[in-house]
Write an enzyme that holds these catalytic residues in place. Structure first.
Site, PDB file in Angstrom:
ATOM      1  N   GLU A 196      38.219  64.295  14.334  1.00 36.03           N
ATOM      2  CA  GLU A 196      37.797  63.372  15.402  1.00 36.03           C
ATOM      3  C   GLU A 196      39.018  62.857  16.161  1.00 36.03           C
ATOM      4  O   GLU A 196      39.240  61.646  16.279  1.00 36.03           O
ATOM      5  CB  GLU A 196      36.947  62.218  14.831  1.00 36.03           C
ATOM      6  CG  GLU A 196      35.607  62.701  14.323  1.00 36.03           C
ATOM      7  CD  GLU A 196      34.571  61.613  14.048  1.00 36.03           C
ATOM      8  OE1 GLU A 196      34.888  60.416  14.149  1.00 36.03           O
ATOM      9  OE2 GLU A 196      33.427  61.987  13.724  1.00 36.03           O
ATOM     10  N   GLU A 319      30.329  67.565  10.308  1.00 33.78           N
ATOM     11  CA  GLU A 319      29.725  66.264   9.958  1.00 33.78           C
ATOM     12  C   GLU A 319      28.376  66.191  10.646  1.00 33.78           C
ATOM     13  O   GLU A 319      28.287  66.292  11.870  1.00 33.78           O
ATOM     14  CB  GLU A 319      30.616  65.090  10.389  1.00 33.78           C
ATOM     15  CG  GLU A 319      31.844  64.945   9.520  1.00 33.78           C
ATOM     16  CD  GLU A 319      32.691  63.711   9.851  1.00 33.78           C
ATOM     17  OE1 GLU A 319      32.129  62.675  10.256  1.00 33.78           O
ATOM     18  OE2 GLU A 319      33.916  63.807   9.702  1.00 33.78           O
TER      19      GLU A 319
HETATM   20  O1  AHR Z   1      31.379  60.351   7.666  1.00 30.17           O
HETATM   21  C1  AHR Z   1      31.892  59.095   7.970  1.00 30.17           C
HETATM   22  C2  AHR Z   1      32.874  59.135   9.118  1.00 30.17           C
HETATM   23  O2  AHR Z   1      32.195  59.487  10.291  1.00 30.17           O
HETATM   24  C3  AHR Z   1      33.987  60.138   9.041  1.00 30.17           C
HETATM   25  O3  AHR Z   1      35.076  59.679   8.338  1.00 30.17           O
HETATM   26  C4  AHR Z   1      34.363  60.332  10.468  1.00 30.17           C
HETATM   27  O4  AHR Z   1      34.938  61.593  10.732  1.00 30.17           O
HETATM   28  C5  AHR Z   1      33.072  60.083  11.224  1.00 30.17           C
HETATM   29  O5  AHR Z   1      33.240  59.247  12.287  1.00 30.17           O
END
Ligand code: AHR
Length: 521
Positions: A196, A319
Site C-alpha cells: 500500500e 488483501e
Molecule cells: O489487513 C489490515 C491492513 O489493511 C493491512 O495492514 C493494510 O495493508 C491494509 O490497509
C-alpha cells in the site's frame, strides 16, 4: 430478522421455501473447453503482526501452557493444515513497511523490543522473526510470501534479506543464517516490494513507486533456481493508475502486481456497519459490494492486456474480505471481528470471481488468517473456533490447481431488496486435479431456494454430490460455546434421467459438489 432454513433439513426446507416458481434456471458446464488453471495460491492467507494475528492467535511461545510446537499453537495449526493453505503472506500489511528483518533473527533473548507503531503502539518483541515464520509455514504445509519493507527500509536492507533467505554460498549472510539454525536456503515463493505504497507504505505517487520498484527489484539477487516471484505493490478500488504505472514501466523483473479491496457494508470507512445483528438491507449491500471486485479486476486486467499482452504479469489480490466496525475483542485483539453466514457467502462469491479471472489472478490472500478481519479461526486465550469462512475455504479445496470450465447460467433470477439488487446466483465450475468436475453455487437470496437444471457438454451426468452451507439466521456464527452452528451438511442433486441433474440451491447458501458421470464424445 427472518428465520432462514435449517441446513440439516435442506431438502424439505427447500420445498417449504419454494424453489423459485419461475422457469427453472439452466446451467450448462462445458467440459470440452477447458480454460485457465485456477492456481492453488488463489486460496492464500495473510498473517500480520497486528493484534492477535500472530502473537496470541498463532504464536504463544514454547513455554506456554497452550499446547504448541516450537511456540506455534497446535490447535490453530491443525485446523489450518486441514484447509490445505497453499500460501501465507507475512509480516504485513502496513506492518511490513515498518519491519526491519534483522530485529527478528538471532538468539530470541537478544532481539530488540520495538514499538508496533502501526497497530496500537504495543511492544513488538520480535519473538517471531524469519526462522519462526518459516517454521509456521512448514507446520501448516504452506509456502511463504514474504513482504519486504520499501517504506522505511532501504534497497540494501531488502537486498540483504533476500540474500539471507536464499543464498547457498559461503557469504557472510548465508553463514549467519546457518549459525542461526537454518543450513539450507529458505524456499520463498513470493517476495513483495512494499505494501500500500499509496498510503501506509509511504504516500507515494504511482510513477514514484514504479521507479522505486525497479530500483529495489534490481538489487534483489537470488540464484535463479531459488528466485521467488517478485510482487509489486499496486492499487485499490476503482483506481487503475497503479496497475498502469507499474506495468508500463517495470516490464522485467516483475511477476505480480497487487490489488486490495475490502468489503465494507456501508461503503464508508467512518461507519462501516457491524459484524453481527445486521438487517437484510446490510446483507444485500455487503454481498452486492463484494461483487464489485469483479469489475475492478476486469478494469485492471484490461490495462494489463494492453501493457502485458503475453500475460507474464499476474494480478494478485493480496488483501480482500470484510471489514466491520470494531467491537469488543479478547485482550490484545485489534481489528478482531465476528464472522457469520454473510462472511461465508462473501468468501465464496470472491473465490468464484477469482476463478473467472484465473488467466490473470494467480494469487490472492484473504485478510486475515487468524483473529484479524475475515478470519478462518478466532481465538480467546486457550480457546479457538473455526468460522463460516473457514468452512467455505475447506469446501473449495477441490478448486486448488483445477482447470476452469465454462459454466453458463440462463434465466437466473435477480435478488432484489428495495433499491438494492444483485444476481441471486453465482457459479463456478472446474475440472479438479483428480479429473473430477466440481461445481460451486452461491445463492445470495435468503428467501428462495433456486432450482437449477444442469447439463454438461461432454458428460452424461450420473450424480452431483457434495456439501451445502447455510444457517438459521443471516448473522449465524460459531462461538466457543456453540462451535458448530454454521457448518456444511451433505447435499446432493437429483439426476433428471436425461443425462443431466436438477439442483436445488438452498436460500442463503454455498454449495460445492462433484459432478460425476460418463464422458460423451
Ligand atoms: O489487513 C489490515 C491492513 O489493511 C493491512 O495492514 C493494510 O495493508 C491494509 O490497509
Amino acid at each position: 430478522m427472518r428465520r432462514l432454513l435449517l441446513p440439516a433439513l435442506v431438502a424439505a426446507a427447500c420445498a417449504r421455501a419454494g424453489a423459485q416458481e419461475a422457469a427453472p434456471v439452466q446451467l450448462v458446464i462445458d467440459t470440452t473447453h477447458p480454460g485457465a488453471l485456477i492456481d492453488k495460491d488463489i486460496q492464500g492467507q495473510f498473517a500480520e503482526h497486528l493484534g492477535l494475528g500472530i502473537y496470541g492467535g498463532l504464536w504463544v511461545g514454547p513455554q506456554s501452557k497452550i499446547p504448541n510446537v516450537h511456540g506455534w499453537r497446535k490447535d490453530v495449526v491443525g485446523a489450518l493444515r486441514d484447509l490445505h493453505v497453499p500460501l501465507v503472506r507475512w509480516p504485513g500489511g502496513c506492518f511490513a513497511d515498518r519491519y526491519h528483518w534483522r530485529d527478528g533473527v538471532g538468539p530470541v533473548g537478544k532481539r530488540p523490543v520495538r514499538v508496533n507503531s502501526m497497530w496500537g503502539g504495543v511492544p513488538e518483541t520480535n519473538a517471531v522473526g524469519t526462522h519462526e515464520f518459516f517454521d509456521l509455514v512448514d507446520q501448516i504445509g504452506a509456502r511463504a510470501y514474504v513482504n519486504g519493507n520499501m517504506g522505511s527500509g532501504s534497497v540494501q536492507e531488502m537486498s540483504d534479506w533476500m540474500e539471507y533467505l536464499t543464498a547457498d554460498s559461503q557469504s557472510t549472510l548465508a553463514r549467519e543464517r546457518r549459525a542461526n539454525g537454518r543450513s539450507k536456503p529458505f524456499p520463498v515463493a513470493y517476495f513483495g516490494v512494499g505494501n500500500e505504497s499509496w498510503g501506509c507504505g509511504g504516500h507515494m505517487k504511482p510513477e514514484q513507486y514504479a521507479a522505486n520498484y525497479e530500483q529495489y527489484a534490481n538489487f534483489l539477487e537470488p540464484a535463479p533456481q531459488r528466485r521467488p516471484k517478485f510482487v509489486a505493490s499496486g492499487g485499490t478500488g476503482e483506481d487503475t493508475s497503479w496497475t498502469e504505472a507499474i506495468s508500463a514501466r517495470a516490464k522485467d523483473n516483475i511477476d505480480d502486481i497487487t490489488f486490495h479491496y475490502y468489503t465494507i457494508p456501508t461503503g464508508e470507512w467512518a461507519h462501516k456497519g457491524g459484524a453481527l445483528g445486521f438487517d437484510e438491507a446490510a446483507w444485500i449491500q455487503t454481498l452486492a459490494r463484494t461483487e464489485r471486485i469483479d469489475g475492478m479486476i476486469a478494469k485492471n486486467s484490461a490495462v494489463l492486456d494492453r501493457n502485458d499482452p503475453d500475460k507474464k504479469i499476474g494480478f494478485a489480490v493480496d488483501e480482500w474480505g470484510t471489514w466491520y466496525d470494531s467491537a469488543p475483542a479478547p485482550a490484545g485483539g485489534v481489528l478482531y471481528q465476528q464472522n457469520t453466514l454473510r462472511d461465508a457467502l462473501v468468501a465464496a462469491l470472491n473465490l468464484n470471481i477469482f476463478h473467472a479471472h484465473a488467466d490473470r489472478v494467480h494469487m490472492t490472500s484473504i485478510a486475515q488468517m487468524v483473529d484479524v478481519l475475515q478470519s478462518m479461526v478466532l481465538t480467546d486465550g486457550a480457546r479457538m473456533v473455526v468460522t463460516p469462512t473457514y468452512h467455505v475455504f475447506r469446501m473449495y479445496v477441490p478448486f486448488q490447481d483445477a482447470t476452469a470450465l465454462p459454466a453458463v447460467l440462463t434465466g437466473a433470477p435477480e435478488y432484489v431488496l428495495g433499491d438494492a439488487h444483485m444476481p441471486a446466483l453465482s457459479v463456478s465450475a472446474a475440472r479438479g486435479k483428480d479429473g473430477v468436475v466440481h461445481v460451486s453455487l452461491v445463492n445470495s437470496d435468503p428467501h428462495h431456494a433456486i432450482m437449477v437444471m444442469l447439463k454438461a457438454n461432454g458428460l452424461q451426468v450420473a450424480s452431483v454430490q457434495g456439501e451445502a452451507l447455510s444457517a438459521t439466521k443471516l448473522d449465524a456464527r460459531n462461538t466457543f460455546d456453540a462451535p458448530n452452528v454454521v457448518h456444511p451438511d451433505p447435499w446432493k442433486a437429483q439426476p433428471d434421467g436425461h443425462g443431466g441433474a436438477t439442483l436445488t440451491v438452498p436460500p442463503a447458501s454455498v454449495v460445492v459438489a462433484a459432478v460425476t458421470g460418463t464422458a460423451t464424445p
